[in-house]
Design a protein around this motif. Structure first.
Motif, PDB file in Angstrom:
ATOM      1  N   VAL A   1       0.839  -1.197   0.000  1.00  0.00           N
ATOM      2  CA  VAL A   1       0.000   0.000   0.000  1.00  0.00           C
ATOM      3  C   VAL A   1       0.879   1.254   0.000  1.00  0.00           C
ATOM      4  CG1 VAL A   1      -1.727   1.301   1.295  1.00  0.00           C
ATOM      5  CG2 VAL A   1      -1.943  -1.181   1.091  1.00  0.00           C
ATOM      6  N   ASP A   2       1.978   1.220   0.771  1.00  0.00           N
ATOM      7  CA  ASP A   2       2.911   2.349   0.760  1.00  0.00           C
ATOM      8  C   ASP A   2       3.491   2.561  -0.641  1.00  0.00           C
ATOM      9  OD1 ASP A   2       2.434   2.479   3.436  1.00  0.00           O
ATOM     10  OD2 ASP A   2       4.318   1.523   4.036  1.00  0.00           O
ATOM     11  N   LEU A   3       3.830   1.428  -1.288  1.00  0.00           N
ATOM     12  CA  LEU A   3       4.419   1.520  -2.630  1.00  0.00           C
ATOM     13  C   LEU A   3       3.435   2.084  -3.652  1.00  0.00           C
ATOM     14  CD1 LEU A   3       6.569  -1.691  -2.930  1.00  0.00           C
ATOM     15  CD2 LEU A   3       7.298   0.604  -3.586  1.00  0.00           C
ATOM     16  N   MET A   4       2.147   1.797  -3.442  1.00  0.00           N
ATOM     17  CA  MET A   4       1.140   2.348  -4.351  1.00  0.00           C
ATOM     18  C   MET A   4       1.227   3.866  -4.345  1.00  0.00           C
ATOM     19  SD  MET A   4      -2.168  -0.085  -3.673  1.00  0.00           S
ATOM     20  CE  MET A   4      -3.207   0.891  -4.761  1.00  0.00           C
ATOM     21  N   GLU A   5       1.474   4.425  -3.170  1.00  0.00           N
ATOM     22  CA  GLU A   5       1.606   5.875  -3.069  1.00  0.00           C
ATOM     23  C   GLU A   5       2.845   6.340  -3.835  1.00  0.00           C
ATOM     24  OE1 GLU A   5       1.708   9.149   0.514  1.00  0.00           O
ATOM     25  OE2 GLU A   5       1.115   7.093   0.950  1.00  0.00           O
ATOM     26  N   THR A   6       3.949   5.589  -3.662  1.00  0.00           N
ATOM     27  CA  THR A   6       5.192   5.942  -4.348  1.00  0.00           C
ATOM     28  C   THR A   6       5.000   6.047  -5.860  1.00  0.00           C
ATOM     29  OG1 THR A   6       6.374   4.720  -2.646  1.00  0.00           O
ATOM     30  CG2 THR A   6       7.622   5.277  -4.630  1.00  0.00           C
ATOM     31  N   VAL A   7       4.234   5.107  -6.429  1.00  0.00           N
ATOM     32  CA  VAL A   7       4.075   5.109  -7.887  1.00  0.00           C
ATOM     33  C   VAL A   7       2.841   5.900  -8.334  1.00  0.00           C
ATOM     34  CG1 VAL A   7       5.286   2.915  -8.187  1.00  0.00           C
ATOM     35  CG2 VAL A   7       2.807   2.918  -7.923  1.00  0.00           C
ATOM     36  N   GLY A   8       2.211   6.614  -7.387  1.00  0.00           N
ATOM     37  CA  GLY A   8       1.104   7.490  -7.757  1.00  0.00           C
ATOM     38  C   GLY A   8      -0.215   6.784  -8.010  1.00  0.00           C
ATOM     39  N   LEU A   9      -0.484   5.720  -7.225  1.00  0.00           N
ATOM     40  CA  LEU A   9      -1.765   5.017  -7.344  1.00  0.00           C
ATOM     41  C   LEU A   9      -2.613   5.308  -6.117  1.00  0.00           C
ATOM     42  CD1 LEU A   9      -0.837   1.425  -8.560  1.00  0.00           C
ATOM     43  CD2 LEU A   9      -2.406   2.976  -9.716  1.00  0.00           C
ATOM     44  N   ASP A  10      -3.889   5.568  -6.346  1.00  0.00           N
ATOM     45  CA  ASP A  10      -4.799   5.835  -5.248  1.00  0.00           C
ATOM     46  C   ASP A  10      -5.018   4.555  -4.425  1.00  0.00           C
ATOM     47  OD1 ASP A  10      -6.933   8.168  -4.571  1.00  0.00           O
ATOM     48  OD2 ASP A  10      -7.713   6.166  -4.048  1.00  0.00           O
ATOM     49  N   PRO A  11      -4.971   4.650  -3.078  1.00  0.00           N
ATOM     50  CA  PRO A  11      -5.146   3.449  -2.237  1.00  0.00           C
ATOM     51  C   PRO A  11      -6.470   2.728  -2.492  1.00  0.00           C
ATOM     52  CG  PRO A  11      -4.459   5.323  -0.916  1.00  0.00           C
ATOM     53  CD  PRO A  11      -4.721   5.848  -2.284  1.00  0.00           C
ATOM     54  N   SER A  12      -7.447   3.419  -3.068  1.00  0.00           N
ATOM     55  CA  SER A  12      -8.739   2.771  -3.334  1.00  0.00           C
ATOM     56  C   SER A  12      -8.611   1.664  -4.388  1.00  0.00           C
ATOM     57  CB  SER A  12      -9.767   3.803  -3.806  1.00  0.00           C
ATOM     58  OG  SER A  12      -9.393   4.300  -5.069  1.00  0.00           O
ATOM     59  N   MET A  13      -7.477   1.636  -5.105  1.00  0.00           N
ATOM     60  CA  MET A  13      -7.256   0.605  -6.129  1.00  0.00           C
ATOM     61  C   MET A  13      -6.768  -0.706  -5.516  1.00  0.00           C
ATOM     62  SD  MET A  13      -7.590   2.325  -9.054  1.00  0.00           S
ATOM     63  CE  MET A  13      -7.937   4.044  -9.328  1.00  0.00           C
ATOM     64  N   ALA A  14      -6.440  -0.681  -4.226  1.00  0.00           N
ATOM     65  CA  ALA A  14      -5.744  -1.809  -3.592  1.00  0.00           C
ATOM     66  C   ALA A  14      -6.438  -3.148  -3.799  1.00  0.00           C
ATOM     67  CB  ALA A  14      -5.547  -1.532  -2.106  1.00  0.00           C
ATOM     68  N   ARG A  15      -7.765  -3.157  -3.710  1.00  0.00           N
ATOM     69  CA  ARG A  15      -8.503  -4.424  -3.754  1.00  0.00           C
ATOM     70  C   ARG A  15      -8.987  -4.781  -5.155  1.00  0.00           C
ATOM     71  NH1 ARG A  15      -7.005  -7.467  -0.301  1.00  0.00           N
ATOM     72  NH2 ARG A  15      -6.431  -6.394   1.594  1.00  0.00           N
ATOM     73  N   ARG A  16      -8.584  -4.008  -6.145  1.00  0.00           N
ATOM     74  CA  ARG A  16      -9.059  -4.280  -7.510  1.00  0.00           C
ATOM     75  C   ARG A  16      -8.202  -5.330  -8.194  1.00  0.00           C
ATOM     76  NH1 ARG A  16     -10.945   1.425 -10.133  1.00  0.00           N
ATOM     77  NH2 ARG A  16     -12.249   2.066  -8.379  1.00  0.00           N
ATOM     78  N   TYR A  17      -8.843  -6.014  -9.129  1.00  0.00           N
ATOM     79  CA  TYR A  17      -8.104  -6.958  -9.970  1.00  0.00           C
ATOM     80  C   TYR A  17      -7.538  -6.212 -11.176  1.00  0.00           C
ATOM     81  CZ  TYR A  17      -9.983 -10.699  -7.136  1.00  0.00           C
ATOM     82  OH  TYR A  17     -10.270 -11.521  -6.088  1.00  0.00           O
ATOM     83  N   PRO A  18      -6.477  -6.756 -11.788  1.00  0.00           N
ATOM     84  CA  PRO A  18      -5.806  -6.036 -12.873  1.00  0.00           C
ATOM     85  C   PRO A  18      -6.751  -5.517 -13.967  1.00  0.00           C
ATOM     86  CG  PRO A  18      -4.480  -7.911 -12.251  1.00  0.00           C
ATOM     87  CD  PRO A  18      -5.738  -7.977 -11.433  1.00  0.00           C
ATOM     88  N   TRP A  19      -7.753  -6.342 -14.347  1.00  0.00           N
ATOM     89  CA  TRP A  19      -8.608  -5.893 -15.459  1.00  0.00           C
ATOM     90  C   TRP A  19      -9.488  -4.720 -15.063  1.00  0.00           C
ATOM     91  CZ3 TRP A  19     -13.757  -5.857 -14.573  1.00  0.00           C
ATOM     92  CH2 TRP A  19     -14.240  -6.687 -13.560  1.00  0.00           C
ATOM     93  N   GLN A  20      -9.558  -4.430 -13.751  1.00  0.00           N
ATOM     94  CA  GLN A  20     -10.363  -3.297 -13.303  1.00  0.00           C
ATOM     95  C   GLN A  20      -9.562  -1.994 -13.327  1.00  0.00           C
ATOM     96  OE1 GLN A  20     -11.399  -5.361  -9.597  1.00  0.00           O
ATOM     97  NE2 GLN A  20     -13.556  -5.149 -10.143  1.00  0.00           N
ATOM     98  N   LEU A  21      -8.298  -2.076 -13.789  1.00  0.00           N
ATOM     99  CA  LEU A  21      -7.433  -0.897 -13.839  1.00  0.00           C
ATOM    100  C   LEU A  21      -7.215  -0.484 -15.291  1.00  0.00           C
ATOM    101  CD1 LEU A  21      -4.664  -2.194 -11.397  1.00  0.00           C
ATOM    102  CD2 LEU A  21      -6.585  -0.711 -10.808  1.00  0.00           C
ATOM    103  N   SER A  22      -6.906   0.797 -15.513  1.00  0.00           N
ATOM    104  CA  SER A  22      -6.561   1.251 -16.861  1.00  0.00           C
ATOM    105  C   SER A  22      -5.149   0.769 -17.193  1.00  0.00           C
ATOM    106  CB  SER A  22      -6.615   2.769 -16.927  1.00  0.00           C
ATOM    107  OG  SER A  22      -5.531   3.313 -16.192  1.00  0.00           O
TER     108      SER A  22
END
Lengths: 229, 264
Positions: free
Chosen positions: B116-137
């Motif tokens: 979750v910390d790394l998501m912040e580093t790469v500029g991803l919103d924490p709300s994406m944490a529980r999503r599966y890959p196909w749910q992301l752009s």
């Protein structure tokens, strides 16, 4: 109808006996087919031979197999082990092809990514390839399950209790209701096992449920667009 | 430091992917391998984490031959980011990012927290944490891919056309983010692309690879642009006659008068 009401416990016993022959055979089919399919998928040259052998096994008539198998296993003809082994053999023969195709169809990108991240071969199989093959494996297993449930009654000819007993007994004594209840209950068992497998699949593959919703939604949107156009 | 020492790779059908190539990728720098499709640049990249074994020659990391290291351990110690992200479709964002630490035995809870910390580093919103890959752009998937590459805090990051499949605006965004992250972390990055503009944007050092895995030229972006070694490099850089640019008013135009840029 009277016959059914008077023999509820006979039908229930036969149903449970049926289930307890079918379920171990289905589990056995899956557990044995996976390593065989892995081998066929991993060593491409063995694939043709393995699938051919599986096809030939499936072509063996069932009654002779029930009678011959005890000679190999050293069990009695009426032993449950004998019946489960024979049913399992047909299940494996059917499942191997589904499983080999399912394992082959897993995205090479995902497998490469797993290797690149440092998955060992065993861990990659159980942690990545097997789960990703899951939906296709489930589709195959559902066919195997229904096929197994409908093959169980043959064992009644050997005198092993199952819903098949209602068929043989009903024919001999000319009780139509008994035959009908045997057929009906077999269908119910097949549907129940199938639903159980679908439920198990949902439980074990949560990512698929989400993807199915997406596909349904996408289809709906596309259909609406098509209609609008 | 990654060193390729006289490496060659030929396949059974006789194709030579790489021939007698030597190269040093310095520590804490971005070295970009750039070349057309099929020139052997991906093969080179994969030699570093032993996805490909050279037919001859050695690849050394800090003077240790990778052939002497256990491949599984080696791969866990090197970040790998691939095109189309290569995310595991059955794992959520956090679980994808936490993959390598979990393989290394970090407790899942701790690994997820760090993910979750790394998501912040790469500029991803924490709300994406529980999503599966196909749910992301596509762009978000690549960010997850980068986070996953960084999760075990490797010294080396191998990036195989990581931004090749996203649109130009997202790509520029991802390139900026990578430079920002690199400014903070100072990894040794080996980056493969076929896009010379991307190479110039990202590379501390650029290695132009010609077909057959031969180095056409290497140097800083300035050195290469100022003094292309041969016609191949000149045309690869888009510096040939047909692209000789001049200024017309505030616009930069090519010989046919078509605008290709604007003066600041």
């Amino acid at each position: 109808m009277n016959w059914i009401l008077n023999n509820v416990s006979t039908i229930t016993d036969a149903t449970w006996a049926h289930v307890w022959l079918a379920l171990p055979a289905i589990v056995l089919s899956f557990v044995v087919a996976i390593p065989v399919a892995w081998f066929a998928s991993r060593f491409r040259r063995s694939r043709f031979t393995l699938l051919l052998v599986a096809g030939l096994i499936y072509a063996i008539p069932s009654l002779p197999l029930f009678i011959v198998l005890p000679l190999i296993l050293g069990t009695s003809v009426r032993s449950l082990v004998n019946v489960v082994a024979a049913l399992g053999l047909y299940g494996v023969a059917l499942m191997v092809r589904y499983a080999a195709d399912a394992l082959d169809a897993v995205s090479t990108d995902a497998l490469l990514a797993a290797t690149a991240m440092g998955y060992g071969p065993l861990r990659r199989f159980f942690g990545v390839q097997l789960p990703l093959a899951g939906p296709a494996l489930l589709a195959g297993l559902r066919v195997v399950a229904v096929s197994t449930v409908s093959l169980v009654p043959v064992s009644a000819l050997l005198g092993v209790n199952s819903l098949g007993m209602l068929l043989t007994d009903g024919f001999q004594r000319g009780i139509l209701a008994e035959v009908a209840s045997g057929i009906g209950a077999t269908v119910v068992v097949a549907v129940a096992v199938d639903l159980g497998l679908v439920g198990l699949g949902r439980l074990l593959m949560p990512w698929e449920r989400a993807a199915a919703r997406r596909d349904a939604r996408r289809t709906t949107v596309e259909d609406e667009q098509a209609v609008a156009a | 430091m990654i060193e390729f020492r006289n490496v060659s790779k030929s396949y059974d059908d006789g194709t030579l992917a790489v021939s007698d190539l030597s190269l040093i990728a310095a520590s804490h720098e971005i070295t970009v391998l750039v070349g057309s499709s099929g020139c052997g640049k991906t093969t080179l990249l994969r030699m570093v984490n032993r996805l490909v074994t050279p037919t001859s020659g050695q690849v050394l990391i800090d003077d240790v031959d990778v052939a002497d290291r256990n491949p599984v351990e080696l791969r866990r110690s090197i970040g790998y980011v691939m095109q189309n992200s290569g995310l595991l479709p059955h794992r959520t964002t956090v679980d994808n990012i936490a993959t390598v630490p979990v393989l290394q035995g970090t407790p899942a809870r701790e690994a997820r927290q760090r993910a979750v910390d790394l998501m912040e580093t790469v500029g991803l919103d924490p709300s994406m944490a529980r999503r599966y890959p196909w749910q992301l752009s596509g762009g978000q998937q690549q960010r997850v891919g980068v986070a996953r590459g960084l999760a075990a805090d490797p010294n080396i990051l191998l990036m195989d056309e990581p931004f090749g499949a996203v649109d130009p605006i997202v790509r520029a965004d991802l390139q900026r983010e990578l430079l920002r992250i690199q400014g903070e972390l100072g990894k040794t990055i080996l980056f493969v692309t076929h896009d010379i503009a991307e190479a110039i944007t990202l590379g501390d050092k650029i290695v132009i690879v010609a077909t057959g895995g031969r180095i056409a030229q290497q140097g800083t972006p300035e050195e290469i642009m100022a003094d292309p070694a041969d016609d191949f490099v000149t045309s690869f850089l888009g510096l040939d006659e047909a692209r000789a640019l001049h200024v017309s008013g505030r616009l930069v135009v090519d010989p046919t008068g078509r605008p290709v840029g604007r003066l600041a």
